[in-house]
Design a protein around this motif. Structure first.
Motif, mmCIF file in Angstrom:
data_model
loop_
_atom_site.group_PDB
_atom_site.id
_atom_site.type_symbol
_atom_site.label_atom_id
_atom_site.label_comp_id
_atom_site.label_asym_id
_atom_site.label_seq_id
_atom_site.Cartn_x
_atom_site.Cartn_y
_atom_site.Cartn_z
ATOM 1 N N ARG A 145 0.838 -1.192 0.000
ATOM 2 C CA ARG A 145 0.000 0.000 0.000
ATOM 3 C C ARG A 145 0.872 1.239 0.000
ATOM 4 O O ARG A 145 1.846 1.335 0.736
ATOM 5 N N GLY A 146 0.512 2.239 -0.828
ATOM 6 C CA GLY A 146 1.293 3.462 -0.861
ATOM 7 C C GLY A 146 0.629 4.547 -1.678
ATOM 8 O O GLY A 146 -0.318 4.301 -2.434
ATOM 9 N N ILE A 147 1.150 5.763 -1.543
ATOM 10 C CA ILE A 147 0.623 6.935 -2.239
ATOM 11 C C ILE A 147 1.730 7.541 -3.089
ATOM 12 O O ILE A 147 2.814 7.833 -2.594
ATOM 13 N N MET A 148 1.452 7.725 -4.382
ATOM 14 C CA MET A 148 2.367 8.408 -5.287
ATOM 15 C C MET A 148 1.763 9.754 -5.670
ATOM 16 O O MET A 148 0.583 9.840 -6.016
ATOM 17 N N LYS A 149 2.568 10.797 -5.579
ATOM 18 C CA LYS A 149 2.117 12.126 -5.969
ATOM 19 C C LYS A 149 3.072 12.682 -7.008
ATOM 20 O O LYS A 149 4.280 12.753 -6.793
ATOM 21 N N TRP A 150 2.511 13.081 -8.170
ATOM 22 C CA TRP A 150 3.317 13.617 -9.257
ATOM 23 C C TRP A 150 3.302 15.142 -9.216
ATOM 24 O O TRP A 150 2.407 15.751 -8.617
ATOM 25 N N VAL A 151 4.284 15.746 -9.861
ATOM 26 C CA VAL A 151 4.420 17.202 -9.817
ATOM 27 C C VAL A 151 3.263 17.902 -10.510
ATOM 28 O O VAL A 151 3.007 19.077 -10.263
ATOM 29 N N ASN A 152 2.552 17.206 -11.415
ATOM 30 C CA ASN A 152 1.421 17.836 -12.092
ATOM 31 C C ASN A 152 0.142 17.812 -11.262
ATOM 32 O O ASN A 152 -0.910 18.243 -11.725
ATOM 33 N N GLY A 153 0.228 17.293 -10.020
ATOM 34 C CA GLY A 153 -0.930 17.275 -9.140
ATOM 35 C C GLY A 153 -1.667 15.957 -9.087
ATOM 36 O O GLY A 153 -2.546 15.766 -8.242
#
Length: 766
Positions: A145-153
């Protein structure tokens, strides 16, 4: 007089020099050792070993300052390399271990848990371009389980496997759109819902309830470090040579080469990173969704994907009132549920029951396995053939202590089920580990109206179901004939039974009975649709509001007919007929064909598969998972190539195909797997959409014909008909029209069931 040591300087013939305290002939307390190649250690010594705190400076320019034990980097310390990479945190035997912060030479950074030099557990990885991942790692890759956040939001919150989105998850677009669904090896696969920007969104608290978390109970609080395990592909410590313990100064000087440690290769600036910047830049994979998200609307899109290709879409209106109404309906259903015998376990009933199951099965299998193998006898059947044991909470001479409640355990027909497990080619140790291992059992929602509780083993091989007293009696009565039938027909589709047990609370008034069965859908492929087919139209449909990705659909929900190889079809229908005759002889009614479908993406749509460009820069070893599907291919059977892992499907012949010259065949799924074709397992077919002229389409199905892989089995075989009393069973439950049928006979049920399958489900190819 006690020798407290003396300060001295010692030079060796190989050029090494020691300067510091000496006790006898060994280094003592503080000292500085310089190797001929320029490597220097200055710090604490304990006898013949470097132990305590110290500073190591290698000739390459790398240096370590921190705790050392027995000549190993062990404890807490900081390592800095000449290439600009640094690590500060825990060490174990020259490898990063525990909590640590690593700054890579390309400006990436990881803070979290390590295990033996690789990322293992929870952690936060920040790429130099601003992308951030917070979650679980395993063997150096994103996993769990995990959360990925990209620079484009854009953000993805869900499950991962081997660095790819895999399992359920929620994808939030930077412009406000939202997709909730499932992924398989980085591709959307299965059902999901897309909410455009501006539409009402569901509560993410509900979506991320504790029941949806992984086994480790996913936590993202890195500072508290209360999280599961994890790892990284390259570790600097892998190149740190072990500073061996010394017997004397002479031994130290002879080990000069052991500290010639090249921590960083000249080309490590690229290789030292866990992931390159673009390795998880998935934001371009959703151009289709983002374009739709720009339209502000109250509509939502219910979608179904196969290996990244959209194959079905239903447009529905999303409103707060309708959603509240659904919630109220759900709560009202819960209020009228019948009380279960399992209420005796109160709030922790599921936990206690699973623990009791594991304790009992471990005891039973351990007791019956050493008994020499023999043929079953008539005395091995029936209620009196049993193993009984009392499990007090405090333990006994024969049972371990446990944290559940006191209970009595009863194992029915242990020798019969032991032989059945061997007949189905199940190893006793594997069986025990699958059900009783540390990973435990998973709760399943009941797919029917029986009120039974279902558990699934962690490896998906076994289903455990509670049964009532009458069902237990039916199984015990039919067990001798069942044993003979499955022995004579190794390709049988009838439910595979592996054990029958009972738990009784102290006092003897509260009892729970359950049966262990093989999981029909134990496969590495995604099961996109599930059907429970009885061959009737009486009430055999599912309300659209109740359908989700785990719903088992019914006869009227089946929109396809399946065309398969002539030889495969003949073998399938012949075995189903034999199984039905057996059930008829045992007066069994109301059984079903449980059918699972795995859709393959159409070949001409492979150019539209999502993710195929965005994953091109994944680290070595991941590309093999992203080969696009090319349909179904039958090839000659090769026993040495196909997957032969033990499971509920290991027994049974490899089928012969007419299209392959009546030879045994495997099913080749390019980029996915090579699977052995068996009856009810890995069966290839073409699913043709039925024409429904009298219905207005509420959903858009984008294709008329699909390649599918079928999985099936005959289930619910414990409903018996009493011929002597000629009891008129509930017409509603058996799906017969009371205006045309006065008394239901097992033979009538069998004939209708077979006719339905031959004509409506598996019709002959023109």
């Amino acid at each position: 007089m006690e020798d407290n040591g003396r300060f001295d300087e010692k030079s060796f013939s190989n050029g090494d020099v020691y300067m510091g305290m000496i006790k006898g002939i060994l280094p003592h307390e503080k000292g500085k050792y310089t190797w001929s190649d320029g490597t220097v250690y200055e710090g604490d010594w304990e006898g013949e070993k470097m132990t305590g705190k110290g500073l190591v400076v290698w000739s390459t320019g790398a240096q370590y300052e921190g705790e050392i034990c027995g000549g190993y980097l062990h404890g807490y310390g900081t390592l800095t390399t000449s290439a600009g990479c640094s690590y500060r945190g825990g060490w174990k035997m020259n490898a990063q271990h525990g909590i640590g912060l690593k700054k890579y030479s390309n400006s990436d950074m990881y803070e979290g848990l390590w295990k033996e030099g690789v990322l293992e557990g929870s952690g936060r990885y920040t790429w130099k371009n601003g992308n951030i991942y917070v979650g679980n790692w395993k063997n150096g890759t994103i996993h769990g389980r995990g959360i990925m956040k990209w620079v484009n939001g854009d953000t993805f919150d869900g499950f991962w496997s081997n660095g790819l989105m895999h399992g359920s998850g929620v994808y939030n677009f930077g412009d406000g759109g939202l997709y909730i669904g499932t992924w398989n090896k980085g591709l959307k696969d299965g059902k999901g819902v897309f909410y455009p920007a501006g539409s009402k969104k569901p509560s993410l608290r509900i979506l991320h309830s504790p029941h949806d978390s992984d086994d480790n109970g996913f936590l993202l609080n890195i500072q508290k470090h209360e999280a599961p395990k994890a790892r990284v592909k390259r570790s600097l410590s892998a190149n740190i040579a072990v500073i061996s313990r010394f017997k004397s100064f002479r031994q130290i000087s002879h080990r000069t080469s052991s500290l010639k440690i090249n921590l960083i290769r000249n080309d490590d600036s690229a290789q030292d990173c866990v992931c390159h910047d673009s390795s998880l830049s998935l934001s371009n994979d959703f151009d289709e969704d983002q374009s739709e998200a720009s339209v502000r609307s109250t509509l939502v899109y219910e979608r179904e994907y196969a290996q990244g290709v959209l194959i079905m879409e239903r447009i529905s209106e999303c409103s707060e009132s309708s959603r509240n109404k659904k919630q109220q309906n759900k709560f009202s259903v819960k209020k009228v549920n019948k009380s279960s015998c399992l209420d005796i376990f109160q709030g922790r009933r599921s936990y206690y029951l699973k623990l009791n199951l594991q304790l009992g099965i471990r005891y039973t299998v351990g007791k019956i396995t050493p008994v020499p193998a023999r043929e079953v006898r008539s005395s091995d059947f029936g209620d009196r053939a049993r193993i009984r044991m009392y499990f007090p909470r405090a333990g006994s001479k024969l049972t371990p202590p446990h944290c559940s409640i006191n209970f009595y355990w009863k194992d029915y027909c242990p020798m019969v089920f032991r032989n059945l497990r061997e007949m189905f080619k199940l190893d006793a140790a594997d069986y025990m580990m699958s059900i009783c291992g540390d990973s435990g059992l998973r709760d399943l929602s009941s797919p029917g109206k029986s009120g039974s509780i279902f558990y699934l083993s962690k490896d998906d091989r076994f289903v455990i179901k509670t049964v009532n007293k009458s069902e237990l009696k039916v199984l015990l009565r039919m067990l001798p004939k069942y044993y003979r039938h499955v022995g004579d027909h190794e390709n049988t589709l009838i439910t595979k039974f592996f054990g029958l047990h009972r738990i009784t609370l102290r006092g003897g008034k509260k009892q729970v009975r359950f049966v262990v069965m093989g999981n029909v859908f134990c496969t590495e492929l995604q099961i996109h649709r599930r059907y429970d087919l009885k061959g009737s139209s009486q009430g055999r449909y599912t309300d659209n509001d109740k359908i989700n990705c785990n719903t088992t659909l019914k006869d009227l929900d089946l929109k396809y007919e399946f065309h398969m190889d002539k030889k495969l079809r003949e073998s399938l229908l012949k075995q189903i007929s034999l199984d039905c005759k057996f059930l008829e002889s045992q007066h069994i009614i109301d059984y079903s064909l449980l059918l699972g479908l795995h859709f393959r993406a159409p070949e001409n749509m492979k150019a539209f598969v999502e993710h195929h460009e965005s994953m091109q820069n994944l680290p070595s070893g991941d590309e093999e998972h992203l080969i696009l599907p090319k349909g179904l291919v039958l090839v000659s059977h090769e026993p040495s190539i196909v997957n032969t892992e033990p499971g509920p499907h290991i027994r049974g012949n490899t089928l012969r195909a007419y299209s392959m010259g009546d030879s045994e065949v495997d099913l080749l799924l390019p980029g996915t797997a090579r699977l052995r074709v068996q009856l009810g397992v890995n069966m290839p077919a073409q699913a043709t959409r039925k024409i429904e002229e009298d219905k207005v389409a509420k959903e858009v199905e984008l294709f008329e014909v699909y390649d599918v892989v079928l999985y099936m089995g005959i289930i619910d075989i414990l409903q018996s008909y009493n011929l002597k009393k000629k009891v008129e069973h509930s017409y509603k439950s058996l799906q017969f029209d009371p205006l045309t049928v006065s008394v239901i006979e097992p033979k009538m049920y069998d004939e209708r069931f077979l006719k339905f399958l031959e004509e409506k489900v598996f019709p002959e190819t023109p």
